[in-house]
Motif scaffolding. Structure first.
Motif, PDB file in Angstrom:
ATOM      1  N   ALA B 142       0.851  -1.205   0.000  1.00 18.10           N
ATOM      2  CA  ALA B 142       0.000   0.000   0.000  1.00 18.10           C
ATOM      3  C   ALA B 142       0.880   1.246   0.000  1.00 18.10           C
ATOM      4  CB  ALA B 142      -0.927  -0.012   1.215  1.00 18.10           C
ATOM      5  N   ALA B 143       1.988   1.190   0.763  1.00 19.95           N
ATOM      6  CA  ALA B 143       2.927   2.331   0.782  1.00 19.95           C
ATOM      7  C   ALA B 143       3.569   2.498  -0.597  1.00 19.95           C
ATOM      8  CB  ALA B 143       3.988   2.105   1.847  1.00 19.95           C
ATOM      9  N   ALA B 144       3.873   1.382  -1.254  1.00 21.03           N
ATOM     10  CA  ALA B 144       4.473   1.448  -2.599  1.00 21.03           C
ATOM     11  C   ALA B 144       3.495   2.070  -3.593  1.00 21.03           C
ATOM     12  CB  ALA B 144       4.880   0.049  -3.054  1.00 21.03           C
ATOM     13  N   LEU B 145       2.218   1.724  -3.438  1.00 23.60           N
ATOM     14  CA  LEU B 145       1.201   2.301  -4.328  1.00 23.60           C
ATOM     15  C   LEU B 145       1.079   3.813  -4.094  1.00 23.60           C
ATOM     16  CD1 LEU B 145      -0.875   1.585  -6.491  1.00 23.60           C
ATOM     17  CD2 LEU B 145      -2.539   1.163  -4.671  1.00 23.60           C
ATOM     18  N   ALA B 146       1.082   4.195  -2.809  1.00 21.00           N
ATOM     19  CA  ALA B 146       1.017   5.631  -2.487  1.00 21.00           C
ATOM     20  C   ALA B 146       2.279   6.338  -3.002  1.00 21.00           C
ATOM     21  CB  ALA B 146       0.875   5.811  -0.979  1.00 21.00           C
ATOM     22  N   GLY B 147       3.433   5.674  -2.841  1.00 22.42           N
ATOM     23  CA  GLY B 147       4.691   6.262  -3.318  1.00 22.42           C
ATOM     24  C   GLY B 147       4.667   6.465  -4.832  1.00 22.42           C
ATOM     25  N   ALA B 148       4.102   5.488  -5.545  1.00 19.38           N
ATOM     26  CA  ALA B 148       4.011   5.601  -7.008  1.00 19.38           C
ATOM     27  C   ALA B 148       3.082   6.755  -7.390  1.00 19.38           C
ATOM     28  CB  ALA B 148       3.511   4.285  -7.595  1.00 19.38           C
ATOM     29  N   ALA B 149       1.966   6.881  -6.655  1.00 16.63           N
ATOM     30  CA  ALA B 149       1.017   7.965  -6.961  1.00 16.63           C
ATOM     31  C   ALA B 149       1.658   9.326  -6.719  1.00 16.63           C
ATOM     32  CB  ALA B 149      -0.240   7.808  -6.114  1.00 16.63           C
ATOM     33  N   LEU B 150       2.428   9.444  -5.613  1.00 16.91           N
ATOM     34  CA  LEU B 150       3.090  10.721  -5.305  1.00 16.91           C
ATOM     35  C   LEU B 150       4.214  11.022  -6.291  1.00 16.91           C
ATOM     36  CD1 LEU B 150       3.410  10.712  -1.402  1.00 16.91           C
ATOM     37  CD2 LEU B 150       2.243  12.401  -2.810  1.00 16.91           C
ATOM     38  N   SER B 151       4.794   9.956  -6.862  1.00 20.36           N
ATOM     39  CA  SER B 151       5.937  10.140  -7.751  1.00 20.36           C
ATOM     40  C   SER B 151       5.561  10.844  -9.050  1.00 20.36           C
ATOM     41  CB  SER B 151       6.567   8.785  -8.087  1.00 20.36           C
ATOM     42  OG  SER B 151       7.116   8.226  -6.925  1.00 20.36           O
ATOM     43  N   VAL B 152       4.315  10.706  -9.456  1.00 18.33           N
ATOM     44  CA  VAL B 152       3.903  11.318 -10.741  1.00 18.33           C
ATOM     45  C   VAL B 152       4.014  12.842 -10.673  1.00 18.33           C
ATOM     46  CG1 VAL B 152       1.996  11.589 -12.365  1.00 18.33           C
ATOM     47  CG2 VAL B 152       2.487   9.343 -11.389  1.00 18.33           C
ATOM     48  N   GLN B 166       9.733  10.012 -18.894  1.00 23.57           N
ATOM     49  CA  GLN B 166      10.798   9.027 -18.651  1.00 23.57           C
ATOM     50  C   GLN B 166      10.415   8.053 -17.540  1.00 23.57           C
ATOM     51  OE1 GLN B 166      14.708  10.239 -17.251  1.00 23.57           O
ATOM     52  NE2 GLN B 166      15.109  11.080 -19.276  1.00 23.57           N
ATOM     53  N   ASN B 167       9.794   8.587 -16.483  1.00 18.16           N
ATOM     54  CA  ASN B 167       9.518   7.770 -15.300  1.00 18.16           C
ATOM     55  C   ASN B 167       8.179   7.050 -15.340  1.00 18.16           C
ATOM     56  OD1 ASN B 167      11.639   8.058 -13.119  1.00 18.16           O
ATOM     57  ND2 ASN B 167      11.426  10.160 -13.823  1.00 18.16           N
ATOM     58  N   LEU B 168       7.275   7.561 -16.139  1.00 21.68           N
ATOM     59  CA  LEU B 168       5.901   7.062 -16.066  1.00 21.68           C
ATOM     60  C   LEU B 168       5.772   5.538 -16.268  1.00 21.68           C
ATOM     61  CD1 LEU B 168       3.256   8.315 -15.326  1.00 21.68           C
ATOM     62  CD2 LEU B 168       2.738   8.609 -17.744  1.00 21.68           C
ATOM     63  N   PRO B 169       6.445   4.948 -17.305  1.00 28.91           N
ATOM     64  CA  PRO B 169       6.280   3.489 -17.464  1.00 28.91           C
ATOM     65  C   PRO B 169       6.746   2.700 -16.238  1.00 28.91           C
ATOM     66  CG  PRO B 169       7.289   4.467 -19.414  1.00 28.91           C
ATOM     67  CD  PRO B 169       7.256   5.532 -18.381  1.00 28.91           C
ATOM     68  N   THR B 170       7.880   3.117 -15.658  1.00 29.81           N
ATOM     69  CA  THR B 170       8.386   2.404 -14.469  1.00 29.81           C
ATOM     70  C   THR B 170       7.436   2.583 -13.296  1.00 29.81           C
ATOM     71  OG1 THR B 170      10.592   2.936 -15.231  1.00 29.81           O
ATOM     72  CG2 THR B 170      10.408   2.121 -12.995  1.00 29.81           C
ATOM     73  N   VAL B 171       6.989   3.831 -13.082  1.00 30.97           N
ATOM     74  CA  VAL B 171       6.100   4.105 -11.951  1.00 30.97           C
ATOM     75  C   VAL B 171       4.776   3.355 -12.129  1.00 30.97           C
ATOM     76  CG1 VAL B 171       4.729   5.927 -10.872  1.00 30.97           C
ATOM     77  CG2 VAL B 171       7.133   6.326 -11.369  1.00 30.97           C
ATOM     78  N   LEU B 172       4.255   3.333 -13.348  1.00 38.24           N
ATOM     79  CA  LEU B 172       2.996   2.607 -13.589  1.00 38.24           C
ATOM     80  C   LEU B 172       3.188   1.107 -13.394  1.00 38.24           C
ATOM     81  CD1 LEU B 172       1.441   4.446 -16.677  1.00 38.24           C
ATOM     82  CD2 LEU B 172       0.734   4.567 -14.279  1.00 38.24           C
ATOM     83  N   GLY B 173       4.327   0.593 -13.823  1.00 37.86           N
ATOM     84  CA  GLY B 173       4.622  -0.830 -13.633  1.00 37.86           C
ATOM     85  C   GLY B 173       4.686  -1.187 -12.157  1.00 37.86           C
ATOM     86  N   LEU B 174       5.361  -0.331 -11.371  1.00 40.50           N
ATOM     87  CA  LEU B 174       5.458  -0.605  -9.934  1.00 40.50           C
ATOM     88  C   LEU B 174       4.099  -0.444  -9.259  1.00 40.50           C
ATOM     89  CD1 LEU B 174       8.883   1.105  -9.107  1.00 40.50           C
ATOM     90  CD2 LEU B 174       8.393  -1.340  -9.242  1.00 40.50           C
ATOM     91  N   ALA B 175       3.287   0.513  -9.746  1.00 44.28           N
ATOM     92  CA  ALA B 175       1.939   0.675  -9.189  1.00 44.28           C
ATOM     93  C   ALA B 175       1.089  -0.566  -9.504  1.00 44.28           C
ATOM     94  CB  ALA B 175       1.284   1.925  -9.762  1.00 44.28           C
ATOM     95  N   ALA B 176       1.255  -1.095 -10.726  1.00 55.40           N
ATOM     96  CA  ALA B 176       0.501  -2.310 -11.094  1.00 55.40           C
ATOM     97  C   ALA B 176       0.931  -3.480 -10.223  1.00 55.40           C
ATOM     98  CB  ALA B 176       0.719  -2.633 -12.567  1.00 55.40           C
ATOM     99  N   ALA B 177       2.234  -3.566  -9.929  1.00 50.83           N
ATOM    100  CA  ALA B 177       2.733  -4.648  -9.067  1.00 50.83           C
ATOM    101  C   ALA B 177       2.146  -4.520  -7.663  1.00 50.83           C
ATOM    102  CB  ALA B 177       4.259  -4.612  -9.013  1.00 50.83           C
ATOM    103  N   ALA B 178       2.105  -3.293  -7.147  1.00 52.95           N
ATOM    104  CA  ALA B 178       1.544  -3.079  -5.801  1.00 52.95           C
ATOM    105  C   ALA B 178       0.053  -3.428  -5.786  1.00 52.95           C
ATOM    106  CB  ALA B 178       1.750  -1.623  -5.380  1.00 52.95           C
ATOM    107  N   THR B 179      -0.651  -3.061  -6.848  1.00 50.70           N
ATOM    108  CA  THR B 179      -2.080  -3.386  -6.932  1.00 50.70           C
ATOM    109  C   THR B 179      -2.286  -4.898  -6.958  1.00 50.70           C
ATOM    110  OG1 THR B 179      -2.370  -1.351  -8.194  1.00 50.70           O
ATOM    111  CG2 THR B 179      -4.194  -2.904  -8.241  1.00 50.70           C
TER     112      THR B 179
END
Lengths: 121, 322
Positions: B142-152, B166-179
């Motif tokens: 859940a913290a990783a998902l919040a971190g990904a959301a804040l990272s945008v 540059q970061n969006l694909p990685t951040v979205l991938g990590l958000a998908a993993a957290a989900t």
């Protein structure tokens, strides 16, 4: 019914049903008591597990009644459920027996002695 | 649930409200009153905070029911089995990104920006998984998902549109993993030694090459007769290594699962189609599409062969026993 070891929430849940049928909240309390307070099943987890166990024929609905205007649905183990629990208990007993035997061998001063056949856990 | 539950008591219990309405209609009609009663029991015993936690857990179960990811269905059980691998992959990539982030960029690296808020929680998630603390691992996810959301917004603020893209694909991938970790049914936690061992081995097999490759300086060809120092991007290394590392466990898992034969056949057919019609694979970043397509084909094929071998062995053992 199942070849793999049961996961802890499932094992605790069917253990909680082994001596008497129980409804949802009683199951949550019983699982907490059996695990010494270590495992606290959330309601969402409980009903997810019950759905699966009902589908697998391990658990059945024993009865339902309304108490203090709240619906109580009481669950019980099926014959297949008792078999699964007995098989898991047997598997755990074997592991415990072997662990005790090896502790006895490894620590000469240990109060745990190698278990006799059939006198494990 | 099964049809052996009568609906006779429906309507005699307190009217299921609030969170119970999130369940699919048929399920709510049959079980809503019972679940509402259990929530009321918990609220009586534990007060507001306990009731809110339980309400969140019931909301999670309702959403899993709606998306077909509850543990009573094969998709939910498959997701529960995949969760340790998802954590291992996300944590390996996050560790490499965290190590590379403070390093001085090389001449040929190009402009790179990082979003450490999206990476850091994954190390804790992996640690909790290996320690058998799945409830804590879910909190970390859940913290990783919040971190990904804040990272945008942070990436947009610190790197502008370029930094964000540059970061969006990685951040979205990590958000998908957290989900995926949060969506996995919590009544099938990967706390068995086997699941924890598999997560550890996958994290090591992927994380060590990722860390080594991502921090290695090499000479990139910058032009005719000119070379410049550079480091490979961790995401590029991940896309090259992950298909190789995950192929064997994926083949084994498919071979052993109930519907593995059908899934493996679909994987083989899809991989063949994708490799033949290269357009889709060409859109995978860093030219990793063809490798992923071939790895998918070989994984599906290996799963079918292992499945056949397991069937033959079982038949032989049955014949010997009789």
């Amino acid at each position: 019914m199942t070849e793999r070891p049961l996961q802890e929430p499932t094992l605790l849940l069917i253990t909680a049903l082994a001596d008497a049928p129980r409804h949802g909240y009683a199951l949550i309390q019983e699982v907490a008591a059996i695990s010494g307070g270590r495992v606290r099943l959330r309601a969402g987890t409980l009903y997810g597990a019950l759905d699966r166990l009902l589908g697998q024929g391990i658990v059945k609905v024993e009865r339902e009644e309304v108490v203090d205007s709240r619906l109580r649905r009481t669950y019980a183990l099926t014959d297949a459920g008792y078999e699964v629990l007995a098989a898991e208990a047997d598997r755990l007993r074997t592991t415990v027996r072997e662990a005790e035997r090896r502790i006895g061998l490894g620590r000469p001063g240990s109060t745990l002695r190698p278990a006799q056949d059939g006198a494990g856990a | 649930m099964t049809g052996n539950r009568s609906e006779s008591a429906e309507g005699r219990s307190p009217r299921p409200g609030g969170v119970v309405r999130l369940y699919p209609t048929a399920y709510r009609r049959q079980h809503g009153a019972e679940i509402a009663a259990t929530l009321a029991d918990i609220a009586d015993a534990e007060g507001g905070w306990g009731a809110r936690r339980e309400t969140a857990a019931v909301a999670g179960h309702a959403l899993r029911m709606r998306t077909g990811l509850d543990s009573a269905r094969p998709t939910g059980r498959a997701l529960a089995g995949l969760a340790p691998y998802v954590v291992a992959v996300a944590a390996s990539l996050s560790a490499a990104l965290l190590v590379v982030w403070p390093l001085e960029p090389q001449a040929w690296d190009g402009e790179r920006t990082y979003t450490p808020l999206a990476y850091a929680p994954w190390l804790a998630v992996l640690g909790c998984l290996i320690a058998g603390r799945w409830a804590w691992a879910r909190i970390g996810a859940a913290a990783a998902l919040a971190g990904a959301a804040l990272s945008v917004p942070l990436a947009l603020w610190s790197g502008g549109r370029e930094g964000l893209s540059q970061n969006l694909p990685t951040v979205l991938g990590l958000a998908a993993a957290a989900t995926a970790v949060l969506a996995a049914p919590p009544d099938l936690p990967p706390t068995a030694p086997r699941a924890r061992r598999n997560a550890t081995l996958t994290a090591l097999a992927l994380g060590v090459p990722l860390l080594v490759a991502s921090t290695t300086v090499f000479q990139a060809v910058a032009g005719p007769g000119a070379v410049e120092s550079a480091r490979p991007e961790p995401v590029r290394v991940l896309l090259q290594f992950a298909p190789l590392v995950l192929a064997f466990p994926a083949a084994l898992g498919l071979a052993r699962s109930r519907h593995g034969g059908a899934v493996a056949t679909v994987v083989v057919a899809a991989a063949c189609a994708l490799v033949y019609e290269y357009g889709l694979l060409a859109s995978v970043p860093y030219d990793a599409g063809m490798l992923i397509g071939k790895a998918g084909f070989l994984t599906g094929l290996a799963a079918l062969l292992i499945r056949l071998a397991l069937r033959l062995r079982a038949t032989r053992e049955r014949t010997r026993a009789s």
